[in-house]
Design a protein around this motif. Structure first.
Motif, PDB file in Angstrom:
ATOM      1  N   LYS A 124       0.826  -1.208   0.000  1.00 40.04           N
ATOM      2  CA  LYS A 124       0.000   0.000   0.000  1.00 40.04           C
ATOM      3  C   LYS A 124       0.860   1.257   0.000  1.00 40.04           C
ATOM      4  O   LYS A 124       0.416   2.304  -0.462  1.00 40.04           O
ATOM      5  N   SER A 125       2.080   1.147   0.498  1.00 47.42           N
ATOM      6  CA  SER A 125       2.966   2.308   0.582  1.00 47.42           C
ATOM      7  C   SER A 125       3.859   2.461  -0.654  1.00 47.42           C
ATOM      8  O   SER A 125       4.616   3.425  -0.734  1.00 47.42           O
ATOM      9  N   PHE A 126       3.764   1.535  -1.618  1.00 48.91           N
ATOM     10  CA  PHE A 126       4.569   1.664  -2.832  1.00 48.91           C
ATOM     11  C   PHE A 126       4.102   2.889  -3.625  1.00 48.91           C
ATOM     12  O   PHE A 126       2.931   3.265  -3.559  1.00 48.91           O
ATOM     13  N   PRO A 127       4.996   3.493  -4.395  1.00 46.37           N
ATOM     14  CA  PRO A 127       4.613   4.673  -5.189  1.00 46.37           C
ATOM     15  C   PRO A 127       3.507   4.359  -6.194  1.00 46.37           C
ATOM     16  O   PRO A 127       3.378   3.222  -6.664  1.00 46.37           O
ATOM     17  N   LYS A 128       2.729   5.352  -6.532  1.00 48.48           N
ATOM     18  CA  LYS A 128       1.611   5.184  -7.475  1.00 48.48           C
ATOM     19  C   LYS A 128       2.084   4.657  -8.824  1.00 48.48           C
ATOM     20  O   LYS A 128       1.371   3.888  -9.470  1.00 48.48           O
ATOM     21  N   GLU A 129       3.277   5.066  -9.253  1.00 50.49           N
ATOM     22  CA  GLU A 129       3.764   4.609 -10.565  1.00 50.49           C
ATOM     23  C   GLU A 129       4.042   3.100 -10.590  1.00 50.49           C
ATOM     24  O   GLU A 129       4.201   2.520 -11.654  1.00 50.49           O
ATOM     25  N   GLU A 130       4.070   2.458  -9.439  1.00 48.26           N
ATOM     26  CA  GLU A 130       4.276   1.011  -9.366  1.00 48.26           C
ATOM     27  C   GLU A 130       2.960   0.234  -9.319  1.00 48.26           C
ATOM     28  O   GLU A 130       2.978  -0.994  -9.281  1.00 48.26           O
ATOM     29  N   LYS A 131       1.839   0.923  -9.346  1.00 49.68           N
ATOM     30  CA  LYS A 131       0.537   0.275  -9.178  1.00 49.68           C
ATOM     31  C   LYS A 131       0.332  -0.888 -10.150  1.00 49.68           C
ATOM     32  O   LYS A 131      -0.153  -1.947  -9.767  1.00 49.68           O
ATOM     33  N   TYR A 132       0.668  -0.706 -11.415  1.00 51.09           N
ATOM     34  CA  TYR A 132       0.418  -1.742 -12.418  1.00 51.09           C
ATOM     35  C   TYR A 132       1.648  -2.580 -12.724  1.00 51.09           C
ATOM     36  O   TYR A 132       1.651  -3.354 -13.662  1.00 51.09           O
ATOM     37  N   SER A 133       2.679  -2.444 -11.937  1.00 55.14           N
ATOM     38  CA  SER A 133       3.856  -3.277 -12.145  1.00 55.14           C
ATOM     39  C   SER A 133       4.236  -3.985 -10.844  1.00 55.14           C
ATOM     40  O   SER A 133       3.673  -5.033 -10.535  1.00 55.14           O
ATOM     41  N   LEU A 134       5.120  -3.419 -10.074  1.00 55.41           N
ATOM     42  CA  LEU A 134       5.594  -4.108  -8.872  1.00 55.41           C
ATOM     43  C   LEU A 134       4.469  -4.422  -7.890  1.00 55.41           C
ATOM     44  O   LEU A 134       4.367  -5.549  -7.397  1.00 55.41           O
ATOM     45  N   THR A 135       3.619  -3.466  -7.614  1.00 55.70           N
ATOM     46  CA  THR A 135       2.525  -3.686  -6.648  1.00 55.70           C
ATOM     47  C   THR A 135       1.628  -4.833  -7.101  1.00 55.70           C
ATOM     48  O   THR A 135       1.329  -5.753  -6.331  1.00 55.70           O
ATOM     49  N   ASP A 136       1.222  -4.782  -8.353  1.00 55.16           N
ATOM     50  CA  ASP A 136       0.345  -5.819  -8.895  1.00 55.16           C
ATOM     51  C   ASP A 136       1.042  -7.179  -8.905  1.00 55.16           C
ATOM     52  O   ASP A 136       0.461  -8.186  -8.493  1.00 55.16           O
ATOM     53  N   GLN A 137       2.291  -7.221  -9.334  1.00 54.06           N
ATOM     54  CA  GLN A 137       3.018  -8.486  -9.442  1.00 54.06           C
ATOM     55  C   GLN A 137       3.252  -9.146  -8.085  1.00 54.06           C
ATOM     56  O   GLN A 137       3.058 -10.349  -7.932  1.00 54.06           O
ATOM     57  N   ILE A 138       3.683  -8.366  -7.109  1.00 53.80           N
ATOM     58  CA  ILE A 138       3.984  -8.957  -5.802  1.00 53.80           C
ATOM     59  C   ILE A 138       2.711  -9.420  -5.107  1.00 53.80           C
ATOM     60  O   ILE A 138       2.703 -10.447  -4.421  1.00 53.80           O
ATOM     61  N   ARG A 139       1.627  -8.690  -5.303  1.00 51.72           N
ATOM     62  CA  ARG A 139       0.354  -9.123  -4.713  1.00 51.72           C
ATOM     63  C   ARG A 139      -0.136 -10.403  -5.371  1.00 51.72           C
ATOM     64  O   ARG A 139      -0.576 -11.333  -4.684  1.00 51.72           O
ATOM     65  N   GLU A 182       8.953 -16.383  -6.938  1.00 55.02           N
ATOM     66  CA  GLU A 182       8.688 -15.123  -7.635  1.00 55.02           C
ATOM     67  C   GLU A 182       8.432 -13.998  -6.634  1.00 55.02           C
ATOM     68  O   GLU A 182       8.940 -12.877  -6.795  1.00 55.02           O
ATOM     69  N   THR A 183       7.673 -14.294  -5.613  1.00 56.78           N
ATOM     70  CA  THR A 183       7.414 -13.301  -4.562  1.00 56.78           C
ATOM     71  C   THR A 183       8.728 -12.824  -3.963  1.00 56.78           C
ATOM     72  O   THR A 183       8.919 -11.626  -3.729  1.00 56.78           O
ATOM     73  N   ASN A 184       9.640 -13.752  -3.740  1.00 54.44           N
ATOM     74  CA  ASN A 184      10.941 -13.402  -3.176  1.00 54.44           C
ATOM     75  C   ASN A 184      11.699 -12.438  -4.094  1.00 54.44           C
ATOM     76  O   ASN A 184      12.340 -11.496  -3.617  1.00 54.44           O
ATOM     77  N   VAL A 185      11.611 -12.644  -5.403  1.00 52.94           N
ATOM     78  CA  VAL A 185      12.273 -11.745  -6.350  1.00 52.94           C
ATOM     79  C   VAL A 185      11.660 -10.351  -6.285  1.00 52.94           C
ATOM     80  O   VAL A 185      12.371  -9.340  -6.266  1.00 52.94           O
ATOM     81  N   TRP A 186      10.324 -10.264  -6.211  1.00 46.37           N
ATOM     82  CA  TRP A 186       9.666  -8.952  -6.116  1.00 46.37           C
ATOM     83  C   TRP A 186      10.028  -8.252  -4.806  1.00 46.37           C
ATOM     84  O   TRP A 186      10.172  -7.025  -4.762  1.00 46.37           O
ATOM     85  N   LEU A 187      10.199  -9.020  -3.744  1.00 47.87           N
ATOM     86  CA  LEU A 187      10.651  -8.428  -2.483  1.00 47.87           C
ATOM     87  C   LEU A 187      12.043  -7.820  -2.642  1.00 47.87           C
ATOM     88  O   LEU A 187      12.324  -6.731  -2.126  1.00 47.87           O
ATOM     89  N   GLU A 188      12.894  -8.526  -3.358  1.00 45.96           N
ATOM     90  CA  GLU A 188      14.245  -8.018  -3.618  1.00 45.96           C
ATOM     91  C   GLU A 188      14.183  -6.712  -4.416  1.00 45.96           C
ATOM     92  O   GLU A 188      14.894  -5.756  -4.117  1.00 45.96           O
ATOM     93  N   PHE A 189      13.306  -6.661  -5.416  1.00 40.49           N
ATOM     94  CA  PHE A 189      13.138  -5.420  -6.181  1.00 40.49           C
ATOM     95  C   PHE A 189      12.673  -4.282  -5.274  1.00 40.49           C
ATOM     96  O   PHE A 189      13.161  -3.152  -5.392  1.00 40.49           O
ATOM     97  N   SER A 190      11.725  -4.578  -4.393  1.00 36.84           N
ATOM     98  CA  SER A 190      11.216  -3.514  -3.528  1.00 36.84           C
ATOM     99  C   SER A 190      12.297  -2.999  -2.574  1.00 36.84           C
ATOM    100  O   SER A 190      12.307  -1.827  -2.219  1.00 36.84           O
ATOM    101  N   LEU A 191      13.216  -3.868  -2.194  1.00 33.50           N
ATOM    102  CA  LEU A 191      14.348  -3.429  -1.373  1.00 33.50           C
ATOM    103  C   LEU A 191      15.295  -2.554  -2.194  1.00 33.50           C
ATOM    104  O   LEU A 191      15.662  -1.457  -1.773  1.00 33.50           O
ATOM    105  N   LYS A 192      15.676  -3.028  -3.368  1.00 30.16           N
ATOM    106  CA  LYS A 192      16.638  -2.314  -4.207  1.00 30.16           C
ATOM    107  C   LYS A 192      16.084  -0.982  -4.709  1.00 30.16           C
ATOM    108  O   LYS A 192      16.847  -0.045  -4.952  1.00 30.16           O
ATOM    109  N   CYS A 193      14.757  -0.906  -4.862  1.00 30.87           N
ATOM    110  CA  CYS A 193      14.121   0.349  -5.266  1.00 30.87           C
ATOM    111  C   CYS A 193      13.886   1.267  -4.068  1.00 30.87           C
ATOM    112  O   CYS A 193      13.311   2.346  -4.209  1.00 30.87           O
ATOM    113  N   GLU A 194      14.286   0.795  -2.903  1.00 29.92           N
ATOM    114  CA  GLU A 194      14.177   1.540  -1.643  1.00 29.92           C
ATOM    115  C   GLU A 194      12.729   1.846  -1.248  1.00 29.92           C
ATOM    116  O   GLU A 194      12.427   2.896  -0.694  1.00 29.92           O
ATOM    117  N   TYR A 195      11.842   0.887  -1.516  1.00 26.81           N
ATOM    118  CA  TYR A 195      10.446   1.020  -1.094  1.00 26.81           C
ATOM    119  C   TYR A 195      10.245   0.463   0.309  1.00 26.81           C
ATOM    120  O   TYR A 195       9.187   0.633   0.898  1.00 26.81           O
TER     121      TYR A 195
END
Length: 125
Positions: free
Chosen positions: A24-39, A75-88
């Motif tokens: 929920k705290s991810f940036p709006k620009e991630e709504k249709y990419s990282l947010t959607d994928q990790i969920r 796959e979830t683990n990979v998206w978690l890694e992205f969220s860390l590297k993107c500093e979310y």
């Protein structure tokens, strides 16, 4: 036993809910990419466990669904890694969630390697 009593289901369902709250705290620009994928991937873990358990009479189907669940967990683990590297999120949150994905993976793999303990019929020639 109901699939909701399986420890792998319970832990994966809780992880999906934790990720939902976090995302929920991810940036709006991630709504249709990282947010959607990790969920999606995090929710698929418990959904595939439920589907496989329901058809556990068919060992190959059970194992196939659990294999899908394990893949979604990875796959979830990979998206978690992205969220860390993107500093979310911070490293502490990442480590906590990463530890949970590892534990869930171990539980799923135990089920894959021991289908007879979950009601599957093992036939030998």
């Amino acid at each position: 036993m109901d699939f909701k009593e399986l420890l792998a289901f319970q832990k994966s369902f809780q992880l999906a809910m934790d990720i939902f709250q976090l995302s929920k705290s991810f940036p709006k620009e991630e709504k249709y990419s990282l947010t959607d994928q990790i969920r999606r991937s995090s929710r698929s873990v418990s959904a595939n466990i439920a589907e496989g358990y329901r058809k556990r009479r068919y060992t190959n189907h059970f194992i196939s669904k659990l294999t899908d669940s394990d893949a979604e967990n990875s796959e979830t683990n990979v998206w978690l890694e992205f969220s860390l590297k993107c500093e979310y999120k911070n490293i502490e949150t990442y480590n906590n969630l990463n530890t949970k994905t590892i534990e869930i993976g171990r539980l799923i793999n135990y089920m894959i390697n021991n289908p007879d303990k979950f009601g599957c019929k093992i036939f030998s020639n």
